[in-house]
Design a protein around this motif. Sequence first.
Motif: not given
Length: 437
Positions: A139, A168, A425, A428-433, A436-437
């Motif tokens: 993140i 990133t 993981s 959770d990655l695809y739950d982020r806006p 933020q990926r």
Amino acid sequence: MRRYLRVVLLCLACGFCSLLYAFSQLAVSLEEGAADAGGKPQAAAASWPAAGGRGAERGAGPGADAGTPDRCKDFTLCYWNPYWMLPSDVCGMNCFWEAAFRYSLKIQPVEKMHLAVVACGERLEETMTMLKSALIFSIKPLQFHIFAEDQLHDSFKARLDSWSFLQTFNYTLYPITFPSENAAEWKKLFKPCASQRLFLPLILKEVDSLLYVDTDILFLRPVDDIWSLLKKFNSTQIAAMAPEHEEPRIGWYNRFARHPYYGKTGVNSGVMLMNMTRMRRKYFKNDMTPVRLQWGEILMPLLKKYKLNITWGDQDLLNIMFFHNPESLFVFPCQWNYRPDHCIYGSNCQEAEEEGIFILHGNRGVYHDDKQPAFRAVYEALRNCSFEDDNVRSLLKPLELQLQKTVHTYCGKIYKIFIKQLTKSVRDLYDRPPKQR
């Protein structure tokens, strides 16, 4: 006469506005000076007051602690209140003009996680796969410190520059360097370049904390999670590693070592989290002199005393050091450094059985042979994965099918622990806006 009166009134109004502006700028400059006195670099990132009320957030009111700093001192943004009223949570004494309606502009530093790796020989592809696994799920932004032989620099640069669209991470390439007076001895210790990690606190002098990993590491969850363990260090701890073995009956150090080692079974340095500021400051107890020595002073005497007794090079030296300074080591569970030893003779990492593997360590070359096909399957899946959303999302099902083909091995029998955390993981990655990926 009216014309002159209007001119006078206009001049007075302009003068009044200029005076207000001057006081406003003076207030801002004083506040910025107070903020700069802290000595920490900061980036401008606004954080507006929560809905619960500015007074409650800032500690104003009867429940506030006596030691709470003045609530006006960190205000750095102003605009005029059209009703000429001072909010209840703004103190007029320090705000110069009660008509200035101020809100907090909190300035937060952009924290980078520092990740170091040492690559020599045929380790380019392995290292790039490790770095990719770090980038996919993490993140916070990453700063890579890559120590590599000169002939690898151009290849690293070309590959990493092709990832620049991610925005990133940053990276710095370093040559392999050892103290000039003993360079030959350090170079041939254990494997080529392996002992470079011992000198990271002395080379990266401006870096406060660092995560060092071997090239054969794969992150199956965000780097942020192991980075957060730094906050769990007590006041004496300077580094964190996992035990070398969970089961003493198959342990190497407790059966074969001819030198001191940490704890019951020693520690493995393939994943090493460091507070390098503390490491540089600490004076270490040792068995060579009654005088405590700093990091840069203790390394060569340790090598001279134990070089005929050590097998695993720099890892052995770290074990000796933390044997004499056990209070300085934070030990994290085996799931943060999961190796073939944890399943090759039967499963012996209980934390991984319960929560899955967090960091996979394919030592003994298991990514590149058929001895432990479960490890190789995970490595090849991440090596072949790209950063596109669909590619990452579709990683899991083919990997699970490959792992099901490994059940004839002890590690394959428990193949679900290899994808348990990885599945979480990816979810959770695809739950982020998207940003933020």
